[in-house]
Design an enzyme around this catalytic site. Structure first.
Site, short mmCIF file in Angstrom:
data_model
loop_
_atom_site.label_atom_id
_atom_site.label_comp_id
_atom_site.label_asym_id
_atom_site.label_seq_id
_atom_site.Cartn_x
_atom_site.Cartn_y
_atom_site.Cartn_z
N TYR A 49 -0.74 -7.70 15.48
CA TYR A 49 0.71 -7.57 15.38
C TYR A 49 1.16 -6.15 15.66
O TYR A 49 2.32 -5.91 15.97
CB TYR A 49 1.21 -8.02 14.01
N LYS B 212 -13.73 -14.02 12.19
CA LYS B 212 -14.27 -14.78 13.31
C LYS B 212 -15.39 -13.93 13.88
O LYS B 212 -15.37 -13.53 15.06
CB LYS B 212 -13.14 -15.08 14.32
N ASP C 87 -11.91 -20.72 11.26
CA ASP C 87 -11.70 -22.15 11.56
C ASP C 87 -12.24 -23.01 10.41
O ASP C 87 -11.59 -23.97 9.96
CB ASP C 87 -12.33 -22.55 12.91
N ASP D 250 -1.66 -14.56 8.13
CA ASP D 250 -0.35 -15.15 8.40
C ASP D 250 -0.48 -16.68 8.49
O ASP D 250 0.26 -17.43 7.86
CB ASP D 250 0.19 -14.57 9.72
N ASP E 147 0.39 -19.79 5.22
CA ASP E 147 1.32 -20.94 5.33
C ASP E 147 0.60 -22.23 4.92
O ASP E 147 1.14 -23.06 4.18
CB ASP E 147 1.85 -21.09 6.76
C1 IPM Z 1 5.34 -13.79 7.45
C2 IPM Z 1 6.13 -14.07 8.69
C3 IPM Z 1 6.19 -12.81 9.54
C4 IPM Z 1 4.77 -12.42 9.86
C5 IPM Z 1 7.04 -12.94 10.82
C6 IPM Z 1 8.45 -13.36 10.49
C7 IPM Z 1 7.03 -11.69 11.64
O1 IPM Z 1 5.58 -15.14 9.38
O2 IPM Z 1 5.74 -12.92 6.68
O3 IPM Z 1 4.32 -14.44 7.26
O4 IPM Z 1 4.18 -12.95 10.80
O5 IPM Z 1 4.24 -11.57 9.15
MG MG Z 2 4.04 -16.14 8.35
#
Ligand code: IPM
Ligand code: MG
Length: 359
Positions: A140, A189, A221, A245, A249
């Site tokens: 990133y 990885k 994975d 990231d 989620d």
């Molecule tokens: C998170 C979000 C951010 C990230 C985005 C919005 C840039 O997905 O905080 O997880 O990827 O860090």
């Molecule tokens: Mg995120």
């Protein structure tokens, strides 16, 4: 305090309500400095993050944040150059404030067992882990470019990590593990990526200083699969920026809803930025439907890690657990629980009341 975009202002309002009530009960005062970030900053100043916001944040003990961003299909913010979009502001503030360690917690509360999408026997084994995601390095933040080579476009994002970047977050991961169940899983990885092999080397060396911590190495994975196959095996999961990231989620859904996952982004020392892991959900903004609990739980993390108010933090967390026995926002509601559905504001009010009524 950054309210941000979409549901941001609504959920922050509830977190502030709970914080003020908790402060009153435990005898301290909160002072909020409103700051802009993301889309609302673009609308006012033409950029998602101003020097002013960074300077103001640095004068505070911590930053409490709602969410930023809009709907990429319809919002004019996404017709701007990528460097000027709301997300660039978020990445920018993380970098500017040195917030290299992102902690995202996944806890399955007893009362949310029925909101868990996993099979009951898996859920019953218990889910309680934290992902430590490196937040200011990796893909990133590496060099990016799109160029034309041999008549076609070629896009590049560089993934690089230095030993010191790995070590400073690994220290936090080992220290967290020592305070928890003493199990650390490094997710990488390493069968393909050079940077992952460096993570393994550094973490492997550090493991010698933490003989009590059981260190495990897992490919990303496989980790994605293990998170739904047997999440009870995880305690502290340490990983680089992009893997964290993605996996965080997934980890949020495993415990019922992304609306339940708080996060703390920590710098060296006690400074931190606290925000829910979820986004700004523009589709439900302003409808009093958003779940404010991830933000309220992030505020509890802020009390704990940045403000030194552990007792107050526990009171907020207990209040959330109590309230879930009776009330749910729509994202948490399932057919077979006998709770009442409430909106964003009422949920915040219930948590504040539950804090007030605690012995
Ligand atoms: C998170 C979000 C951010 C990230 C985005 C919005 C840039 O997905 O905080 O997880 O990827 O860090
Ligand atoms: Mg995120």
């Amino acid at each position: 305090m950054i309210k941000g975009d979409g549901i941001g202002p609504e959920i922050i309002e509830q977190a502030v309500r709970v914080l003020d009530c908790t402060a009153g009960k435990f005898g301290f005062t909160m002072n909020y400095v409103p700051m802009d970030l993301g889309g609302c900053s673009i609308d006012k100043y033409g950029v998602p993050l101003t020097d002013d916001t960074i300077a103001q944040a640095k004068t505070c003990d911590a930053v409490l944040m709602g969410s930023i961003g809009g709907d990429p299909k319809t919002s004019p913010w996404y017709r701007l150059d990528p460097k000027k979009r709301p997300e660039a502001g978020l990445l920018g503030i993380r970098k500017a404030l040195g917030l290299f360690a992102n902690l995202r917690f996944s806890v399955l509360y007893d009362d949310l067992m029925d909101a868990c999408p996993l099979r009951e026997d898996i859920a019953r084994e218990g889910i309680d882990f934290v992902i430590l995601r490196e937040l200011t390095g990796g893909l990133y933040f590496g060099e990016k470019k799109t160029e034309t080579v041999g008549g076609e476009e070629v896009a590049t994002d560089v993934l690089s990590y230095s030993e010191s970047e790995i070590r400073r977050i690994a220290v936090k991961a080992f220290d967290s593990a020592m305070l928890r169940r003493k199990k650390l899983t490094l997710v990488d990885k390493a069968n393909v990526l050079e940077s992952s092999r460096l993570w393994r080397k550094v973490v492997g060396e550090m493991a010698k200083d933490y003989p009590e911590v059981d260190v495990d190495y897992m490919y990303v994975d496989n980790a994605a699969m293990q998170l739904v196959r047997r999440p009870s095996q995880f305690d502290v999961v340490l990983t680089e920026n992009m893997f964290g990231d993605i996996l965080s989620d997934e980890a949020s859904m495993v415990v019922g809803s992304i609306g339940m996952q708080p996060s703390a982004s920590l710098a060296e020392g006690s400074f931190g930025l606290y925000e829910p892991s979820h986004g700004s959900a523009p589709d439900i903004a302003g409808q009093d439907r958003a779940n404010p609990l991830a933000t309220i739980l992030s505020a509890a993390c802020m009390l704990r890690y940045s403000l030194g108010e552990e007792e107050a933090a526990c009171a907020v967390e207990r209040a959330v657990m109590d309230v879930l026995k009776l009330f749910r926002t729509p994202d948490l509601k399932s057919e077979n629980d006998n709770t009442a559905v409430v909106g964003t504001a009422r949920m915040g009010e219930c948590v504040a009341e539950a804090v007030r009524n605690q012995k």
